[in-house]
Design a protein around this motif. Structure first.
Motif, PDB file in Angstrom:
ATOM      1  N   ALA A  63       0.836  -1.209   0.000  1.00 39.81           N
ATOM      2  CA  ALA A  63       0.000   0.000   0.000  1.00 39.81           C
ATOM      3  C   ALA A  63       0.865   1.253   0.000  1.00 39.81           C
ATOM      4  CB  ALA A  63      -0.913  -0.004   1.218  1.00 39.81           C
ATOM      5  N   ASP A  64       0.417   2.247  -0.722  1.00 39.07           N
ATOM      6  CA  ASP A  64       1.069   3.550  -0.699  1.00 39.07           C
ATOM      7  C   ASP A  64       0.821   4.179   0.669  1.00 39.07           C
ATOM      8  OD1 ASP A  64       2.237   5.872  -2.473  1.00 39.07           O
ATOM      9  OD2 ASP A  64       0.599   6.746  -1.284  1.00 39.07           O
ATOM     10  N   PRO A  65       1.832   4.817   1.278  1.00 38.06           N
ATOM     11  CA  PRO A  65       1.648   5.400   2.614  1.00 38.06           C
ATOM     12  C   PRO A  65       0.658   6.568   2.664  1.00 38.06           C
ATOM     13  CG  PRO A  65       3.964   5.553   1.925  1.00 38.06           C
ATOM     14  CD  PRO A  65       3.204   4.924   0.814  1.00 38.06           C
ATOM     15  N   GLU A  66       0.424   7.236   1.534  1.00 36.15           N
ATOM     16  CA  GLU A  66      -0.462   8.404   1.514  1.00 36.15           C
ATOM     17  C   GLU A  66      -1.866   8.122   1.012  1.00 36.15           C
ATOM     18  OE1 GLU A  66       1.852  12.438   0.735  1.00 36.15           O
ATOM     19  OE2 GLU A  66       1.925  11.112  -0.995  1.00 36.15           O
ATOM     20  N   HIS A  67      -2.011   7.066   0.226  1.00 31.01           N
ATOM     21  CA  HIS A  67      -3.280   6.822  -0.459  1.00 31.01           C
ATOM     22  C   HIS A  67      -3.739   5.381  -0.242  1.00 31.01           C
ATOM     23  CE1 HIS A  67      -2.710  10.657  -2.425  1.00 31.01           C
ATOM     24  NE2 HIS A  67      -1.483  10.277  -2.739  1.00 31.01           N
ATOM     25  N   LEU A 108      11.646   1.329   1.663  1.00 31.24           N
ATOM     26  CA  LEU A 108      11.821   0.468   2.832  1.00 31.24           C
ATOM     27  C   LEU A 108      10.751  -0.624   2.865  1.00 31.24           C
ATOM     28  CD1 LEU A 108      13.504   0.032   5.407  1.00 31.24           C
ATOM     29  CD2 LEU A 108      11.912   1.565   6.593  1.00 31.24           C
ATOM     30  N   SER A 109       9.536  -0.286   2.474  1.00 33.33           N
ATOM     31  CA  SER A 109       8.453  -1.279   2.412  1.00 33.33           C
ATOM     32  C   SER A 109       8.792  -2.385   1.413  1.00 33.33           C
ATOM     33  CB  SER A 109       7.135  -0.619   1.999  1.00 33.33           C
ATOM     34  OG  SER A 109       6.743   0.358   2.923  1.00 33.33           O
ATOM     35  N   ILE A 110       9.313  -2.000   0.266  1.00 31.84           N
ATOM     36  CA  ILE A 110       9.709  -2.984  -0.747  1.00 31.84           C
ATOM     37  C   ILE A 110      10.823  -3.870  -0.189  1.00 31.84           C
ATOM     38  CG2 ILE A 110      10.775  -3.280  -3.019  1.00 31.84           C
ATOM     39  CD1 ILE A 110       9.343  -0.609  -3.820  1.00 31.84           C
ATOM     40  N   ARG A 111      11.826  -3.249   0.430  1.00 32.96           N
ATOM     41  CA  ARG A 111      12.960  -4.005   0.983  1.00 32.96           C
ATOM     42  C   ARG A 111      12.493  -4.993   2.051  1.00 32.96           C
ATOM     43  NH1 ARG A 111      17.914  -4.464   0.851  1.00 32.96           N
ATOM     44  NH2 ARG A 111      18.376  -2.605  -0.333  1.00 32.96           N
ATOM     45  N   VAL A 112      11.648  -4.554   2.971  1.00 33.08           N
ATOM     46  CA  VAL A 112      11.194  -5.425   4.055  1.00 33.08           C
ATOM     47  C   VAL A 112      10.353  -6.576   3.507  1.00 33.08           C
ATOM     48  CG1 VAL A 112       9.728  -5.532   6.115  1.00 33.08           C
ATOM     49  CG2 VAL A 112      11.408  -3.700   5.860  1.00 33.08           C
ATOM     50  N   ARG A 113       9.463  -6.303   2.568  1.00 30.53           N
ATOM     51  CA  ARG A 113       8.661  -7.382   1.974  1.00 30.53           C
ATOM     52  C   ARG A 113       9.578  -8.435   1.348  1.00 30.53           C
ATOM     53  NH1 ARG A 113       3.490  -7.731  -0.123  1.00 30.53           N
ATOM     54  NH2 ARG A 113       2.944  -7.065   1.971  1.00 30.53           N
ATOM     55  N   LEU A 114      10.577  -7.996   0.599  1.00 36.26           N
ATOM     56  CA  LEU A 114      11.481  -8.943  -0.048  1.00 36.26           C
ATOM     57  C   LEU A 114      12.380  -9.652   0.959  1.00 36.26           C
ATOM     58  CD1 LEU A 114      12.366  -7.018  -3.330  1.00 36.26           C
ATOM     59  CD2 LEU A 114      10.688  -8.844  -2.988  1.00 36.26           C
ATOM     60  N   MET A 115      12.810  -8.957   2.008  1.00 31.36           N
ATOM     61  CA  MET A 115      13.612  -9.590   3.061  1.00 31.36           C
ATOM     62  C   MET A 115      12.816 -10.708   3.729  1.00 31.36           C
ATOM     63  SD  MET A 115      15.523  -6.336   4.944  1.00 31.36           S
ATOM     64  CE  MET A 115      15.354  -7.088   6.521  1.00 31.36           C
ATOM     65  N   ARG A 116      11.542 -10.479   3.939  1.00 33.87           N
ATOM     66  CA  ARG A 116      10.691 -11.454   4.617  1.00 33.87           C
ATOM     67  C   ARG A 116      10.310 -12.636   3.719  1.00 33.87           C
ATOM     68  NH1 ARG A 116       6.384  -7.565   7.845  1.00 33.87           N
ATOM     69  NH2 ARG A 116       7.880  -6.733   9.358  1.00 33.87           N
ATOM     70  N   LEU A 159       7.968   1.431  12.293  1.00 29.35           N
ATOM     71  CA  LEU A 159       7.622   0.023  12.069  1.00 29.35           C
ATOM     72  C   LEU A 159       6.102  -0.159  11.961  1.00 29.35           C
ATOM     73  CD1 LEU A 159       9.124  -2.594  11.685  1.00 29.35           C
ATOM     74  CD2 LEU A 159       8.993  -2.991  14.134  1.00 29.35           C
ATOM     75  N   GLU A 160       5.337   0.557  12.775  1.00 22.02           N
ATOM     76  CA  GLU A 160       3.876   0.480  12.697  1.00 22.02           C
ATOM     77  C   GLU A 160       3.372   1.007  11.350  1.00 22.02           C
ATOM     78  OE1 GLU A 160       2.222   2.454  16.118  1.00 22.02           O
ATOM     79  OE2 GLU A 160       3.264   1.102  17.502  1.00 22.02           O
ATOM     80  N   THR A 161       3.955   2.114  10.891  1.00 21.58           N
ATOM     81  CA  THR A 161       3.583   2.670   9.591  1.00 21.58           C
ATOM     82  C   THR A 161       3.952   1.698   8.476  1.00 21.58           C
ATOM     83  OG1 THR A 161       3.943   4.903  10.436  1.00 21.58           O
ATOM     84  CG2 THR A 161       3.891   4.653   8.046  1.00 21.58           C
ATOM     85  N   LEU A 162       5.115   1.090   8.605  1.00 16.81           N
ATOM     86  CA  LEU A 162       5.591   0.116   7.625  1.00 16.81           C
ATOM     87  C   LEU A 162       4.653  -1.092   7.541  1.00 16.81           C
ATOM     88  CD1 LEU A 162       8.039  -0.453   5.745  1.00 16.81           C
ATOM     89  CD2 LEU A 162       9.054  -1.660   7.660  1.00 16.81           C
ATOM     90  N   GLU A 163       4.202  -1.579   8.693  1.00 13.73           N
ATOM     91  CA  GLU A 163       3.278  -2.725   8.715  1.00 13.73           C
ATOM     92  C   GLU A 163       1.958  -2.378   8.024  1.00 13.73           C
ATOM     93  OE1 GLU A 163       3.984  -5.752   9.333  1.00 13.73           O
ATOM     94  OE2 GLU A 163       5.908  -5.469  10.325  1.00 13.73           O
ATOM     95  N   LYS A 164       1.507  -1.135   8.157  1.00  8.04           N
ATOM     96  CA  LYS A 164       0.283  -0.709   7.463  1.00  8.04           C
ATOM     97  C   LYS A 164       0.490  -0.743   5.953  1.00  8.04           C
ATOM     98  CE  LYS A 164      -1.464   2.221  11.154  1.00  8.04           C
ATOM     99  NZ  LYS A 164      -1.695   3.607  11.591  1.00  8.04           N
ATOM    100  N   CYS A 165       1.684  -0.343   5.510  1.00  8.87           N
ATOM    101  CA  CYS A 165       1.978  -0.375   4.070  1.00  8.87           C
ATOM    102  C   CYS A 165       2.061  -1.812   3.565  1.00  8.87           C
ATOM    103  CB  CYS A 165       3.312   0.324   3.792  1.00  8.87           C
ATOM    104  SG  CYS A 165       3.280   2.099   4.036  1.00  8.87           S
ATOM    105  N   LEU A 166       2.549  -2.711   4.400  1.00 13.70           N
ATOM    106  CA  LEU A 166       2.709  -4.101   3.965  1.00 13.70           C
ATOM    107  C   LEU A 166       1.403  -4.891   3.983  1.00 13.70           C
ATOM    108  CD1 LEU A 166       6.153  -4.929   5.595  1.00 13.70           C
ATOM    109  CD2 LEU A 166       5.653  -4.404   3.212  1.00 13.70           C
ATOM    110  N   ALA A 167       0.407  -4.359   4.681  1.00 11.26           N
ATOM    111  CA  ALA A 167      -0.925  -4.968   4.612  1.00 11.26           C
ATOM    112  C   ALA A 167      -1.459  -4.694   3.205  1.00 11.26           C
ATOM    113  CB  ALA A 167      -1.844  -4.346   5.660  1.00 11.26           C
ATOM    114  N   PRO A 168      -2.263  -5.577   2.639  1.00  8.74           N
ATOM    115  CA  PRO A 168      -2.768  -5.328   1.286  1.00  8.74           C
ATOM    116  C   PRO A 168      -3.457  -3.976   1.176  1.00  8.74           C
ATOM    117  CG  PRO A 168      -3.310  -7.546   2.002  1.00  8.74           C
ATOM    118  CD  PRO A 168      -2.730  -6.842   3.201  1.00  8.74           C
ATOM    119  N   ALA A 169      -3.239  -3.286   0.066  1.00  4.38           N
ATOM    120  CA  ALA A 169      -3.812  -1.965  -0.160  1.00  4.38           C
ATOM    121  C   ALA A 169      -5.318  -2.002   0.005  1.00  4.38           C
ATOM    122  CB  ALA A 169      -3.439  -1.463  -1.550  1.00  4.38           C
TER     123      ALA A 169
END
Length: 173
Positions: A63-67, A108-116, A159-169
């Motif tokens: 998910a985009d952090p703004e939209h 960072l969201s892309i990196r964390v998703r791929l790291m995981r 990290l909380e903001t990042l987890e929101k981005c990693l949840a499906p849009a």
């Protein structure tokens, strides 16, 4: 983050057709080599290669952090912007505006998703598309510096903001 919207009216695109092949991420199978039973630990021929589409399937729904839209819908990421070779995956992304203050969080969201999701044998480079951001070099340096990434992941608010981005849009509150 701070309430400022960097692109109040982004262009929304239709999603591309998903490949019919299901990635191990989607089927719930482990992506880690260590978790797979190997008949011969010296035999590396059973390591399945990964392609652009598989990597794109992993990051398209971030998910985009703004939209309330995915990075795919905003054309921030596409399969064509992913390069794979000899255990090196390079993901190039395009911010929606040249002054986007969320570029580092998106990367960072892309990196964390791929790291995981990817086995540790892969090195991942995340880059802003050349010429698409006014602070391209600084953003690229931040996204590919292990210490900076580790420090960012220790910040609870980030990290909380990042987890929101990693949840499906569209599934954010």
């Amino acid at each position: 983050m701070n309430g400022e919207v960097f692109n109040a009216n982004p262009t929304i695109y239709t999603k591309s057709k998903r490949s019919l092949r299901k990635s191990p991420f989607e089927t719930g199978q482990s992506l880690w080599i260590d978790d797979v039973e190997q008949q011969d630990s010296n035999d590396t021929s059973n390591v399945e290669p990964i392609d652009q589409d598989e990597v794109f399937d992993l990051i398209r729904s971030i998910a985009d952090p703004e939209h309330p839209n995915s990075l795919e819908e905003l054309r921030v990421v596409s399969a064509e912007q992913i390069d794979i070779g000899n255990n090196l995956i390079t993901v190039e992304f395009t911010p929606t505006v040249p002054h986007c203050g969320m570029s580092t969080l998106i990367g960072l969201s892309i990196r964390v998703r791929l790291m995981r999701c990817l086995p540790p044998r892969f090195k991942v480079d995340i880059r802003v598309k050349p010429g698409s951001h006014q602070s391209e070099l600084a953003v690229n340096k931040q996204l590919n510096d292990k210490e900076r990434v580790a420090a960012a992941l220790e910040n609870q608010a980030l990290l909380e903001t990042l987890e929101k981005c990693l949840a499906p849009a569209g599934s954010q509150e």
